[in-house]
Scaffold this motif. Structure first.
Motif, PDB file in Angstrom:
ATOM      1  N   GLU A  44       0.835  -1.195   0.000  1.00 23.51           N
ATOM      2  CA  GLU A  44       0.000   0.000   0.000  1.00 23.51           C
ATOM      3  C   GLU A  44       0.874   1.251   0.000  1.00 23.51           C
ATOM      4  N   ASP A  63       9.236  -0.491   2.019  1.00 26.64           N
ATOM      5  CA  ASP A  63       8.395   0.039   3.084  1.00 26.64           C
ATOM      6  C   ASP A  63       9.208   0.154   4.375  1.00 26.64           C
ATOM      7  N   ARG A  74       7.310   1.102  10.250  1.00 25.54           N
ATOM      8  CA  ARG A  74       7.231  -0.005  11.217  1.00 25.54           C
ATOM      9  C   ARG A  74       5.784  -0.428  11.494  1.00 25.54           C
ATOM     10  N   SER A  75       4.838   0.496  11.491  1.00 25.19           N
ATOM     11  CA  SER A  75       3.446   0.171  11.788  1.00 25.19           C
ATOM     12  C   SER A  75       2.726  -0.495  10.602  1.00 25.19           C
ATOM     13  N   SER A  76       3.367  -0.569   9.470  1.00 21.11           N
ATOM     14  CA  SER A  76       2.743  -1.142   8.277  1.00 21.11           C
ATOM     15  C   SER A  76       2.818  -2.670   8.283  1.00 21.11           C
ATOM     16  N   SER A  77       1.794  -3.302   7.761  1.00 28.99           N
ATOM     17  CA  SER A  77       1.813  -4.772   7.642  1.00 28.99           C
ATOM     18  C   SER A  77       2.821  -5.234   6.591  1.00 28.99           C
ATOM     19  N   THR A  78       3.329  -4.306   5.775  1.00 23.10           N
ATOM     20  CA  THR A  78       4.324  -4.672   4.754  1.00 23.10           C
ATOM     21  C   THR A  78       5.699  -4.072   5.068  1.00 23.10           C
ATOM     22  N   LYS A 101       9.116  -4.885   3.264  1.00 23.68           N
ATOM     23  CA  LYS A 101       8.832  -5.488   1.954  1.00 23.68           C
ATOM     24  C   LYS A 101       9.156  -4.477   0.861  1.00 23.68           C
TER      25      LYS A 101
END
Length: 181
Positions: A9, A85, A88-92, A95
């Motif tokens: 995203e 990315d 740190r708070s991202s699910s990816t 990646k």
């Protein structure tokens, strides 16, 4: 224009309408109203242009604090462009996504704030243009190692001798960098 979402995203591939005939072509590479209508309400403060020979790898750069979003494109030659990315708070988090940009395909790539960015030139005399939404701040720039095994970027290196700057040779592994929150 067509906007293509990536597996992560945030980054977007942008394909402008190209009008061509026997004389050449015309395309809009930036139109604030059209981009805002597509959900990209961006104010740019700086334009950059780099020229590189085949095999030059620039990146993976990011600024923390003072992150930059970048709208990038190639007007001569070709690159493999990558965003990682760093949120740190991202699910990816950690990646990456990569896309080939070239004078031929006329694609643009939006790399939002919170991502490390870099590219590998695939042809000699490649001209790479990018618009930034925040000024360059060398004191807050960091380099993620282009070959960090924890990130695992799959660069198209076959047959290329990679050329790196001293700064990029000293890129750090993701585990040793302070990411965005």
């Amino acid at each position: 224009m067509d906007i293509i979402e990536c597996d992560i995203e945030g980054p977007l591939i942008i394909e402008s309408k190209v009008f061509g005939d026997e004389r050449g072509f015309f395309m809009e590479s930036w139109n604030a109203a059209a981009f805002a209508a597509a959900g990209l309400d961006i104010s740019f403060v700086q334009d950059n242009h780099s020229r590189s020979q085949k095999g030059v790898l620039r990146g993976m750069h990011f600024q923390q604090p003072g992150p930059q979003g970048k709208l990038v494109r190639v007007v001569a030659g070709a690159v493999y462009d990558v965003a990682v990315d760093m949120r740190r708070s991202s699910s990816t988090f950690g990646k990456w996504v990569g896309v080939e940009l070239s004078a031929k395909n006329k694609r643009m790539f939006w790399v939002p704030q919170g991502f490390a960015h870099g590219f590998l030139t695939l042809e000699d005399d490649t001209d790479f243009l990018y618009k930034c939404d925040a000024p360059y701040a060398p004191d807050t720039e960091h380099s993620l190692a282009y070959d960090d095994p924890d990130v695992g970027i799959e660069w198209p290196l076959a047959g290329l001798e990679v050329k790196l700057s001293a700064k990029d040779r000293e890129g750090k592994r993701l585990a040793n960098l302070e990411p965005f929150s």
